[in-house]
Design an enzyme around this catalytic site. Structure first.
Site, PDB file in Angstrom:
ATOM      1  N   CYS A 240       0.832  -1.210   0.000  1.00 28.10           N
ATOM      2  CA  CYS A 240       0.000   0.000   0.000  1.00 28.10           C
ATOM      3  C   CYS A 240       0.866   1.260   0.000  1.00 28.10           C
ATOM      4  O   CYS A 240       1.536   1.559   0.992  1.00 28.10           O
ATOM      5  CB  CYS A 240      -0.914  -0.048   1.224  1.00 28.10           C
ATOM      6  SG  CYS A 240      -1.788   1.471   1.578  1.00 28.10           S
TER       7      CYS A 240
ATOM      8  N   CYS B  12      -0.027   3.854   2.652  1.00 33.57           N
ATOM      9  CA  CYS B  12       0.395   3.351   3.971  1.00 33.57           C
ATOM     10  C   CYS B  12       1.858   3.695   4.221  1.00 33.57           C
ATOM     11  O   CYS B  12       2.239   4.049   5.337  1.00 33.57           O
ATOM     12  CB  CYS B  12       0.207   1.837   4.066  1.00 33.57           C
ATOM     13  SG  CYS B  12      -1.499   1.275   3.913  1.00 33.57           S
TER      14      CYS B  12
END
Length: 99
Positions: A24, A27
């Site tokens: 991600c 993230c």
């Protein structure tokens, strides 16, 4: 943080759990912000949970997108924050539960 120890690790005081995954991109942007916040805020317990390795906990909280930050106070969810947020934004949210 794992599915097995999540409840016991986040039941006391104010906690912020960073739900993330290695693949991600957002993230990877959020993680350093959370880590810097953890260095500054000793009144909050910060933990991370990899959603791929621990799917049960995110599912139980209806987490459908990452990064998601879950703020709990004394075991109760008080904020669910989805997407990237700055350190100032997160400080403002945490201040509501620690002051």
């Amino acid at each position: 943080m794992t599915d097995q120890n999540f409840k016991t690790e986040t039941d006391a005081g104010v906690t912020l759990t960073d739900f993330w995954a290695t693949w991600c991109g957002p993230c990877r942007m959020q993680s350093p912000v959370v880590e810097a916040l953890a260095d500054d805020r000793k009144d909050v317990k910060f933990v991370k949970m990899d959603v791929d390795a621990n799917p049960d906990t995110p599912k139980s909280f209806g987490i459908m997108a990452i990064p998601t930050l879950l703020v709990k106070k004394n075991g109760d969810v008080v904020e669910k924050i989805v997407g990237y947020h700055t350190k100032d934004q997160l400080n403002e949210i945490l201040d509501k539960y620690t002051k």
